[in-house]
Design a protein around this motif. Structure first.
Motif: not given
Length: 414
Positions: A209, A216, A226
């Protein structure tokens, strides 16, 4: 005065799904989960003494944290005594059973929290004898906790060139998280092959991420969500819900305004696996606020150029500060508060809001921000919702002029 109806349900089945178990020749396909016995699902709404939920992001780390629930239940029958053989829950009172909180208002049911029970704590009020009433306090967490507990080394199928969303799905596959409980963007950044190191699944999710400059988290239905950087930055451009104390928007109970240097960062050092340090700084900000440094290592973007884009965008987003509304509190027991109640139950992470506060002398403070945290405090006679708020993780204009483009800001890099 009409207020939401809170619903608290404990699901004593195992596994991540909150659906009822499907027995062959019974139940609904695509709704229930397959099993050989019906799950014991108990509605404890009438026994609630207090509910507290907390979901959101820590501003300094730029990471969402594990959501939590505290549920206090008045037990008049000893049902939550794990040694009571007459309890309908005998043998079922174990950790990691599921609990779900929702609220119904004006015909719509809103999710508040879904997660897994970590403990049952029983206490006895001083005003009662032990055989009169007990208070069982249930502590629960959302699926982030499960990802933190799961150790992984390799991620099957994770190869160079994967988009960040693909990598997130591969990590969730590794811990057998159901595809039906995911909401995963495709992502905008391609990643290196998985490094194959020992870490938790949560650490792997967060690295993927951060390499995207996305977000996320686990939503109120216990789904992994996400969002890529296009969403985290771009959503601020939507139509904000307006909260105001001057009658021009939804009234609120309290607002906390802050002006400080806590979120100032004027030098960022970003390093990818196998790459060299990429540094961006803004000297004007350093001269004004002194040096505020940010470091992030072991990211998985494929090139140093993308890592440098990250560093530049981070500094450009954080080199200055202004007054901000850290939190806004809504009192759902306010008379004639229909729009406020709907906002309190419906708004969630990244939704834009505008907060207007009148100051002494007639001036106002007015700021548009994103929601990054939701807290609920509910009793039989009160209900307060607190939204914690911040500027976007990355400014949309900066995003459009930095990542894969030319940064039109006074940011030096070397």
């Amino acid at each position: 005065m009409t207020v939401p109806v809170v619903n608290a349900v404990i699901n004593f089945s195992t596994g991540p799904s909150f659906a009822q178990t499907l027995i062959l020749d019974e139940g609904k396909l695509d709704v229930n989960i397959l099993g050989d016995a019906t799950a014991v699902i108990v509605d404890v709404s009438s026994q609630i003494n207090r509910i507290e939920t907390n979901r959101g992001r820590t501003a300094l780390s730029d990471q969402f944290q594990t959501g939590s629930l505290t549920l206090r239940i008045v037990d008049q029958n000893g049902d939550f005594n794990p040694q009571n053989t007459l309890s309908p829950y005998f043998t079922l009172l174990t950790p990691m059973k599921k609990v779900q909180i929702t609220a119904t208002y004006s015909g719509t049911t809103y999710p508040i929290f879904s997660g897994f029970i970590t403990s049952y704590v029983t206490t006895y009020p001083e005003t009662s004898s032990f055989d009169d009433v007990a208070i069982t306090t249930i502590q629960a967490v959302d699926a982030f906790r499960l990802a933190q507990l799961a150790q992984i080394s390799t991620v099957t199928g994770a190869s160079a060139g994967d988009l960040s969303g693909t990598r997130i799905n591969q990590i969730l596959d590794e811990i057998d998280w159901p595809a039906s409980q995911r909401d995963i963007d495709a992502g905008l950044t391609t990643l290196q092959a998985d490094p194959g190191t020992n870490r938790t699944a949560l650490q792997a999710l967060q690295i993927a991420t951060e390499s995207e400059y996305g977000a996320i988290y686990v939503d109120a239905d216990n789904n992994f969500v996400f969002q890529d950087r296009g969403v985290t930055a771009g959503s601020i451009g939507g139509t904000p819900t307006v909260f105001a104390d001057d009658g021009t928007g939804i009234d609120y109970f309290d607002a906390t305004w802050t002006l400080n240097d806590v979120l100032v960062f004027n030098k960022a050092t970003i390093t990818r696996v196998g790459g060299s340090q990429q540094v961006a700084l803004n000297q004007a900000s350093i001269d004004k606020y002194f040096l505020h440094s940010y470091f992030l290592d072991n990211l998985l973007m494929e090139t140093d150029a993308v890592a440098l884009d990250y560093a530049q965008a981070y500094v450009a987003s954080r080199q200055e500060t202004s007054i901000r509304c850290d939190a806004i509190v809504l009192d759902l027991y306010t008379p004639n508060y229909n729009t406020g109640i709907i906002a309190a139950l419906d708004l969630d992470f990244f939704d834009p809001i505008e907060v207007i506060t009148t100051q002494p002398g007639g001036s106002t403070i007015d700021k548009t921000l994103q929601i990054f945290g939701v807290r609920m405090a509910i009793t039989p006679n009160s209900w307060k919702t607190t939204f914690t708020t911040l500027e976007p993780v990355i400014d949309a204009f900066i995003l459009n002029n930095s990542i894969y483009g030319t940064l039109d800001y006074n940011v030096l890099s070397y």
